[in-house]
Design a protein around this motif. Structure first.
Motif, PDB file in Angstrom:
ATOM      1  N   TRP A  46       0.872  -1.135  -0.009  1.00 62.32           N
ATOM      2  CA  TRP A  46       0.147  -0.094  -0.063  1.00 62.32           C
ATOM      3  C   TRP A  46       0.944   1.282   0.085  1.00 62.32           C
ATOM      4  O   TRP A  46       0.545   2.346  -0.650  1.00 62.32           O
ATOM      5  N   GLU A  47       1.920   1.379   0.823  1.00 62.05           N
ATOM      6  CA  GLU A  47       2.618   2.500   1.020  1.00 62.05           C
ATOM      7  C   GLU A  47       3.425   2.614  -0.696  1.00 62.05           C
ATOM      8  O   GLU A  47       3.606   4.018  -0.768  1.00 62.05           O
ATOM      9  N   SER A  48       3.744   1.700  -1.317  1.00 58.03           N
ATOM     10  CA  SER A  48       4.383   1.880  -2.583  1.00 58.03           C
ATOM     11  C   SER A  48       3.396   2.503  -3.508  1.00 58.03           C
ATOM     12  O   SER A  48       3.733   3.000  -4.647  1.00 58.03           O
TER      13      SER A  48
ATOM     14  N   ARG B 295       0.274   4.510  -2.680  1.00 59.32           N
ATOM     15  CA  ARG B 295      -0.526   5.079  -1.864  1.00 59.32           C
ATOM     16  C   ARG B 295      -0.995   6.628  -2.487  1.00 59.32           C
ATOM     17  O   ARG B 295      -1.820   7.194  -2.137  1.00 59.32           O
ATOM     18  N   ASP B 296       0.125   6.967  -3.183  1.00 53.30           N
ATOM     19  CA  ASP B 296      -0.099   8.487  -3.711  1.00 53.30           C
ATOM     20  C   ASP B 296      -0.419   8.453  -5.230  1.00 53.30           C
ATOM     21  O   ASP B 296      -0.641   9.380  -5.975  1.00 53.30           O
ATOM     22  N   THR B 297      -1.371   7.276  -5.627  1.00 53.79           N
ATOM     23  CA  THR B 297      -2.046   7.228  -6.969  1.00 53.79           C
ATOM     24  C   THR B 297      -3.191   8.294  -7.059  1.00 53.79           C
ATOM     25  O   THR B 297      -3.924   8.435  -6.098  1.00 53.79           O
ATOM     26  N   SER B 298      -3.020   8.957  -8.042  1.00 58.05           N
ATOM     27  CA  SER B 298      -3.954   9.968  -8.585  1.00 58.05           C
ATOM     28  C   SER B 298      -4.998   9.453  -9.587  1.00 58.05           C
ATOM     29  O   SER B 298      -4.801   8.550 -10.241  1.00 58.05           O
TER      30      SER B 298
ATOM     31  N   ASP C 216     -11.286  11.814  -5.273  1.00 60.34           N
ATOM     32  CA  ASP C 216     -10.725  10.791  -4.277  1.00 60.34           C
ATOM     33  C   ASP C 216     -11.292   9.298  -4.438  1.00 60.34           C
ATOM     34  O   ASP C 216     -10.655   8.385  -4.392  1.00 60.34           O
TER      35      ASP C 216
ATOM     36  N   ALA D 201      -9.362   7.862  -7.364  1.00 65.68           N
ATOM     37  CA  ALA D 201      -8.240   7.438  -7.029  1.00 65.68           C
ATOM     38  C   ALA D 201      -8.266   6.266  -6.177  1.00 65.68           C
ATOM     39  O   ALA D 201      -7.239   5.360  -6.212  1.00 65.68           O
TER      40      ALA D 201
ATOM     41  N   THR E 245      -6.590   2.729  -6.910  1.00 67.21           N
ATOM     42  CA  THR E 245      -5.401   2.065  -5.996  1.00 67.21           C
ATOM     43  C   THR E 245      -5.922   0.830  -5.492  1.00 67.21           C
ATOM     44  O   THR E 245      -4.932  -0.216  -5.371  1.00 67.21           O
TER      45      THR E 245
ATOM     46  N   SER F 125      -3.478   2.111   8.495  1.00 62.87           N
ATOM     47  CA  SER F 125      -3.254   3.078   9.260  1.00 62.87           C
ATOM     48  C   SER F 125      -3.181   2.479  10.852  1.00 62.87           C
ATOM     49  O   SER F 125      -2.380   2.961  11.559  1.00 62.87           O
TER      50      SER F 125
END
Length: 737
Positions: free
Chosen positions: A631-633, A635-638, A651, A654, A658, A729
């Motif tokens: 997920w961390e790799s 997570r910044d998908t737009s 949101d 995205a 993701t 989280s």
């Protein structure tokens, strides 16, 4: 005096390549035909067990010959049979070979000639010279043998079968049955004449060899077997005669000392009750080595570890009210230093009383612990259960004694006594009961009531005052830590017996207002809280700690089933068990799915335990923490679909994209469609993060279109993914790496 090594350098080349041959002649006698010679209980088992240990240790040596004579073997321990084996070996050996002769049974001194005779099954006491194997005859047969390395191991000064409560008894020992002095002298003369001769005796002059029911062996041979099983191997896994001797020497002395520690505490209890019959302590048993100028004698290589389905040391730590900061630390010490498989329960108001009772019954009464395997010749760890209960002693209006762990978890004393009586293992029971009304008087009654007169039982209880409610628990931890983490780590640790622990607690608590109550009874063997460690074992305490699992739970959830499924590689069954456990922990069993609130409040200790088991047994492929890194790799998908973003929002787009990316990476999708859980296959090359599957999240928005499972809408996909993000989280908050 502590033995000094006589070794030179390692060389197993001749044995491993088959250039040299290892010849083994093993003899053990239980039953004697002559009624004048006392029968023994464990000599035949000694011989049988040693044969198995030597067989395991010498698997890497292609050239070996084993001749076994005991009551259970095809070759009976008769004089003619043993002579024949010795002559056959003497005729066949080469100079490069090694010969080992082992005998367990009675050795006797012939009165007129003062010759030492090894008593075989058909030996007659009135005619020892003609019917027994004379030590001089044995040495002469070995003298005729070409093998340059010759070993003689004798466990021949037996006391007979004794319990811990009968060390000396009232019957005087027949002086003919203790020829140790003459044995030593004859063997010394032989060693002085011939290099390459190595004799090992079970005891020194004027001593006896002890047998213990707990060990199912003579103590000397018991540690020979354990040493050959690998505990006497050096850092390279090589077992040689001198290293084995030093291991057996230390372990034998330590066991006799532990037996005497236990007798002292039992005698203290007897004196306190006004009893006059005090049990005498065991005299020393010091293994004796006789050798002159020999180099290194290789006996074997450390066998590969075998996987056992039974764990012989089981602990249950139940922390009721009031809470203690030391209970978790106690569980960790028992796990890492005590070799216990530990379950840790923290009782809350939501914990069902029935679950607590079932956990206690499982610890005390499980079949795998109440019954020993039907293999009398195997070396098994002593089966031990450790139960720690923290709560307050009270009496009901009807005058019934109860232990209150929480408002809705109450244990009756009569019920606990019944469970202890049904348990057939060694018991170590700790009652930590901070003071309530009349607690001290009631606690004494609890210790008295729970005494069952069992073969091996230890009860320890104390009631700390209100202002020092942590004092007893912290004292338990501190005294264990002194042994688990000694100030001089390079010195061999002999461990901690229940008797020694009681003595240390008495000293520590003597400076406080806390009164210690205890009971100890052990007629079959020594009760050990922390088993001893040896310098000769190739396993370090750190390595051992890594092998043990932390099964702690904030709600007392039992993770042994999950652990066992993962250990067996039954991944999908383990995944289903994970879903069941997570719903149980969150209190969402009826709802069947988690929500955001239950995720935010999910106990860190349980999330960590589940993840650690998955990561460990999948070798880092599966686990929540593995999925979190995926997920961390991403997570910044737009959002990449501007039209859809105008309709449902950036949101949501995205998040849904993701989610699909995660599903592809985790192996939950195939050819642009989602795999139904019933069709999920876990293979050896499964992608990282494929499991656990998030079956604890509701997935009702998925439907089947033309036979293919599809998401009902991007908005529903985004909503589902937000639950996943909440889980990741929570993993971050709990600092799970």
């Amino acid at each position: 005096m502590c033995p000094v090594g006589v070794r030179t350098s390692h060389s197993t080349h001749a044995l491993e390549t088959g250039l040299a041959k290892l010849w083994l002649i093993l003899v053990g006698v239980n039953q004697y035909q002559d009624e004048q010679i006392p029968c023994l209980r464990y000599s035949a088992l000694d011989c049988q067990g040693l044969g198995e240990a030597l067989n395991a240790a010498t698997q890497g040596f292609p050239q070996r010959d084993v001749k076994i004579h005991n009551d259970f073997a095809h070759r009976q321990p008769l004089l003619e049979n043993v002579r024949t084996s010795l002559k056959q070996v003497a005729a066949a050996t080469k100079p490069i070979d090694t010969v080992l002769f082992y005998f367990s049974g009675h050795g006797m001194l012939e009165p007129s000639s003062q010759q030492v005779v090894l008593c075989l099954k058909d030996t007659q006491k009135d005619n020892l010279i003609e019917t027994g194997l004379k030590l001089q005859e044995l040495l002469q047969l070995l003298e005729n043998c070409a093998a340059q390395q010759q070993l003689v191991w004798l466990d021949a000064c037996h006391s007979g079968s004794m319990t811990l409560l009968g060390a000396r008894g009232e019957t005087p020992i027949d002086p003919q049955l203790n020829p140790t002095q003459e044995l030593v002298e004859v063997l010394r003369q032989r060693a002085a004449k011939r290099k390459g001769f190595y004799a090992l005796l079970s005891c020194d002059q004027g001593q006896q060899s002890w047998e213990f029911p707990q060990l199912k062996h003579g103590v000397f041979t018991y540690y020979l077997i354990r040493g050959l099983r690998g505990e006497a191997a050096d850092s390279q896994g090589i077992i040689e005669a001198d290293g084995l001797y030093r291991y057996v020497y230390h372990q034998t002395l330590a066991y006799i000392d532990k037996a005497n520690q236990q007798l002292r505490v039992i005698n203290q209890l007897k004196k306190g009750r006004g009893e006059n019959q005090i049990h005498p302590e065991y005299p020393s048993q010091t293994p004796k080595r006789i050798v002159e100028g020999i180099g290194e004698v290789i006996l074997g290589l450390k066998p590969d570890k075998t996987v056992s389905t039974r764990h012989p040391r089981q602990a249950l730590v139940i922390e009721g009210l009031p809470k203690s900061k030391s209970a978790l630390a106690l569980g960790k010490i028992l796990n890492t230093s005590g070799g216990f498989e530990v379950n840790y329960w923290t009782i809350s108001e939501k914990t069902p009383s029935s679950d607590v009772r079932k956990a206690i019954q499982k610890c005390l009464l499980s079949e795998s612990f109440s019954e020993s395997p039907n293999t009398a010749n195997s070396i098994e760890e002593t089966v031990t259960v450790f139960l720690y209960l923290r709560g307050q002693i009270q009496e009901t209006e009807q005058g019934e004694a109860v232990l209150v762990l929480s408002d809705n978890v109450v244990l009756n004393r009569s019920w606990l006594r019944k469970q202890l009586r049904r348990c057939r293992s060694q018991q170590i029971i700790i009652l930590d009961c901070p003071v309530g009304t009349h607690t001290s008087a009631s606690l004494r009654d609890w210790v008295e009531e729970l005494q069952l007169g069992l073969d091996e039982q230890c009860l320890i209880a104390a009631a700390a005052p209100p202002l020092e409610s942590e004092r007893f628990a912290s004292c338990l931890v501190d005294t264990l830590n002194k042994v688990a983490q000694p100030s001089a780590p390079n010195i061999q640790a002999s461990g901690l017996t229940a008797a020694a622990w009681i003595t240390q607690l008495q000293v520590e608590l003597s400076r406080t207002d806390i009164e210690l109550y205890f009971w100890l009874f052990g007629s079959q063997g020594v009760i050990e809280v922390l088993p001893g460690k040896t310098l000769f074992s190739g396993d370090t305490s750190e390595q051992k700690a890594e092998d043990l699992d932390d099964l702690s739970s904030a709600l007392g959830v039992d993770y042994t089933q999950l652990r066992d499924l993962l250990k067996a590689g039954r991944w999908l069954e383990a995944d289903e068990e994970t879903t069941t456990l997570i719903l149980k922990i969150a209190g969402r069993e009826e709802k069947r799915y988690l929500d955001l609130e239950s995720l935010e409040n999910f106990p860190c200790i349980d999330l960590c335990a589940i993840d650690a088991l998955w990561v460990k047994y999948s070798h880092g492929r599966f686990g929540f923490s593995v999925q979190k890194r995926i997920w961390e790799s991403i997570r910044d998908t737009s959002a990449s679909d501007p039209v859809l973003a105008l309709i449902i929002g950036n949101d949501n787009v995205a998040a849904s994209q993701t989610c699909i990316d995660f599903g592809n990476r985790a192996g939950w999708r195939l050819k642009d469609s989602w795999i139904d859980y019933s069709n999920l296959i876990v293979e050896e090359d499964a992608p990282n993060g494929q499991l656990p599957y998030f079956g604890f999240f509701e997935q009702v928005w998925r439907l089947k279109v033309l036979g293919v499972w599809e998401w009902h809408s991007a908005i529903a996909t985004a909503s589902w993914w937000r639950l996943c993000v909440a889980l990741f989280s929570r993993i971050e908050t709990c600092q799970i790496k």
